[in-house]
Design a protein around this motif. Sequence first.
Motif, mmCIF file in Angstrom:
data_model
loop_
_atom_site.group_PDB
_atom_site.id
_atom_site.type_symbol
_atom_site.label_atom_id
_atom_site.label_comp_id
_atom_site.label_asym_id
_atom_site.label_seq_id
_atom_site.Cartn_x
_atom_site.Cartn_y
_atom_site.Cartn_z
ATOM 1 N N ILE A 52 29.106 41.594 45.470
ATOM 2 C CA ILE A 52 28.934 41.327 44.037
ATOM 3 C C ILE A 52 27.506 40.845 43.814
ATOM 4 N N ASP A 53 26.784 41.525 42.924
ATOM 5 C CA ASP A 53 25.378 41.153 42.714
ATOM 6 C C ASP A 53 25.234 39.952 41.786
ATOM 7 N N ALA A 54 23.999 39.513 41.572
ATOM 8 C CA ALA A 54 23.724 38.312 40.778
ATOM 9 C C ALA A 54 24.181 38.467 39.333
ATOM 10 N N ALA A 55 24.270 39.711 38.856
ATOM 11 C CA ALA A 55 24.698 39.957 37.477
ATOM 12 C C ALA A 55 26.216 40.002 37.348
ATOM 13 N N GLY A 56 26.913 39.849 38.473
ATOM 14 C CA GLY A 56 28.372 39.840 38.429
ATOM 15 C C GLY A 56 28.994 41.217 38.464
ATOM 16 N N ASN A 57 28.285 42.197 39.039
ATOM 17 C CA ASN A 57 28.801 43.554 39.149
ATOM 18 C C ASN A 57 28.959 43.932 40.621
ATOM 19 N N ILE A 58 29.811 44.914 40.881
ATOM 20 C CA ILE A 58 29.935 45.432 42.235
ATOM 21 C C ILE A 58 28.605 46.073 42.626
ATOM 22 N N VAL A 59 28.111 45.733 43.792
ATOM 23 C CA VAL A 59 26.827 46.255 44.256
ATOM 24 C C VAL A 59 26.898 47.783 44.362
ATOM 25 N N ASP A 60 25.893 48.449 43.843
ATOM 26 C CA ASP A 60 25.853 49.914 43.885
ATOM 27 C C ASP A 60 25.960 50.416 45.322
ATOM 28 N N GLY A 61 26.821 51.377 45.522
ATOM 29 C CA GLY A 61 26.942 52.017 46.826
ATOM 30 C C GLY A 61 27.814 51.301 47.831
ATOM 31 N N VAL A 62 28.266 50.086 47.511
ATOM 32 C CA VAL A 62 29.092 49.352 48.465
ATOM 33 C C VAL A 62 30.515 49.895 48.429
ATOM 34 N N ASP A 63 31.161 49.939 49.577
ATOM 35 C CA ASP A 63 32.524 50.465 49.687
ATOM 36 C C ASP A 63 33.508 49.304 49.786
ATOM 37 N N ILE A 64 34.312 49.105 48.750
ATOM 38 C CA ILE A 64 35.316 48.026 48.767
ATOM 39 C C ILE A 64 36.726 48.594 48.865
ATOM 40 N N SER A 65 36.841 49.891 49.122
ATOM 41 C CA SER A 65 38.152 50.542 49.085
ATOM 42 C C SER A 65 39.123 49.977 50.115
ATOM 43 N N GLY A 66 38.605 49.487 51.232
ATOM 44 C CA GLY A 66 39.480 48.992 52.285
ATOM 45 C C GLY A 66 40.145 47.674 51.993
ATOM 46 N N PHE A 67 39.781 47.039 50.879
ATOM 47 C CA PHE A 67 40.371 45.739 50.562
ATOM 48 C C PHE A 67 41.718 45.854 49.849
ATOM 49 N N LEU A 68 42.114 47.040 49.416
ATOM 50 C CA LEU A 68 43.379 47.193 48.698
ATOM 51 C C LEU A 68 44.118 48.404 49.250
ATOM 52 N N ASP A 69 45.191 48.158 49.991
ATOM 53 C CA ASP A 69 45.927 49.226 50.655
ATOM 54 C C ASP A 69 46.973 49.883 49.762
ATOM 55 N N PHE A 70 47.625 49.096 48.910
ATOM 56 C CA PHE A 70 48.639 49.687 48.034
ATOM 57 C C PHE A 70 48.704 48.914 46.726
ATOM 58 N N SER A 71 49.243 49.581 45.717
ATOM 59 C CA SER A 71 49.384 48.955 44.411
ATOM 60 C C SER A 71 50.631 49.480 43.718
ATOM 61 N N ILE A 72 51.414 48.577 43.170
ATOM 62 C CA ILE A 72 52.596 48.930 42.379
ATOM 63 C C ILE A 72 52.125 48.987 40.935
ATOM 64 N N ILE A 73 51.950 50.214 40.415
ATOM 65 C CA ILE A 73 51.227 50.376 39.154
ATOM 66 C C ILE A 73 52.122 50.631 37.944
ATOM 67 N N GLY A 74 53.418 50.673 38.099
ATOM 68 C CA GLY A 74 54.279 50.887 36.933
ATOM 69 C C GLY A 74 55.612 51.466 37.354
ATOM 70 N N PHE A 75 56.397 51.737 36.372
ATOM 71 C CA PHE A 75 56.297 51.353 34.975
ATOM 72 C C PHE A 75 57.008 50.018 34.789
ATOM 73 N N PRO A 76 56.663 49.261 33.725
ATOM 74 C CA PRO A 76 57.361 47.994 33.507
ATOM 75 C C PRO A 76 58.858 48.224 33.331
ATOM 76 N N LYS A 77 59.653 47.261 33.769
ATOM 77 C CA LYS A 77 61.111 47.311 33.675
ATOM 78 C C LYS A 77 61.703 48.467 34.479
ATOM 79 N N ALA A 78 61.024 48.814 35.567
ATOM 80 C CA ALA A 78 61.531 49.869 36.455
ATOM 81 C C ALA A 78 61.572 49.381 37.902
ATOM 82 N N GLY A 79 61.886 48.117 38.095
ATOM 83 C CA GLY A 79 62.064 47.580 39.439
ATOM 84 C C GLY A 79 60.801 47.149 40.144
ATOM 85 N N THR A 80 59.686 47.059 39.424
ATOM 86 C CA THR A 80 58.421 46.715 40.088
ATOM 87 C C THR A 80 58.449 45.299 40.666
ATOM 88 N N THR A 81 59.109 44.374 39.986
ATOM 89 C CA THR A 81 59.175 43.000 40.497
ATOM 90 C C THR A 81 59.984 42.940 41.780
#
Length: 346
Positions: A52-81
Amino acid sequence: SENQPKRGHISSQIIADGDLSEAAATQKLKRNRRGVKSANEIDEWPPLSSLIDAAGNIVDGVDISGFLDFSIIGFPKAGTTSVHRHLSDLTNSLPKEHCDLVVNGTVSLLRNIYDDLVFADNQLLRGIKCPQDVSSDWSMHNYAKYFPRTKLIVGVRHPIFWFESFYNFRVSNVPWKTMLPTSKLTKGCPSGSQGVCANRANFHIFLARLNKTPLSSPSEFELLSQSKAQIDPVRSSVGPVFIYELSQLSNDGFRRDLRDFLGLTKDIPPIPAVDTSGRFDHVTAIKRQTRQKKIDICNREHDAVRSVLMKKARSASTWIRDYFLESEDVFVSDRQYFETMLKSWM
């Protein structure tokens, strides 16, 4: 067999890292085939200041993809909890909902991951839950840009019963606000709707934005009732998708196939339904009040919204079965059962 998760075609890949042992190379290839790097490929967490740069943005060209392996993205009220709570015991999932990407807050999400997980077991997968992500333009843009290999988990249910559940959830959990009558919720979400409206039942349109189908034939666009420009799919790829129908949560095969999709080494325990309604039920007066305001979607006063939802249900059912499931990047447990449930929407 129909009881196995549908697999997409895996193209041949070449491992060009001469430092990898044959065994390590094989394991890395398997992980890449699953669509996301394993969490333990981040051997040492770099200083947050290098991401994260001084302006509070993701640094250009940096790869952060490995920090998040999976995500439960929807839909609400469909067993996500329920899914989130049970995966939390086997993974390093952030607690509660983290919907930073909905408001274009990739930096905030990265900080939350660092705050919660930097000292956690680095061998476990990292994940989040945000049921709003699947319907958020910003979220999809950020997954494509920063987390293109994160595995996405999506639950669906019959749009009519989804609407009833979501409406009653708001009644029970936000009792100080008065919900609009359902006759005013047949289109988009107006002021006072608390995010409950028929347009949010356009499951097929939101899923089409993931760009997993051809989006080229008149028949597909007819089901979507939108042009490709209106759908505005992500312009670069997002990760593989595991889709389920709410009733599958109690199936042993579902847990096994979700385990295999994520690459977990331990079995997922039985998933009981988690009741997320009525957080004020311990207050007798509020419970009595909310019970009176809940709806029975089958009552005549809800005919208008029910009619709209049925049209969406038919289109969503057909599009998911005929187009979405045909993608080599979409996985489903027990496809025959899943399709039977979606045919019941017709």
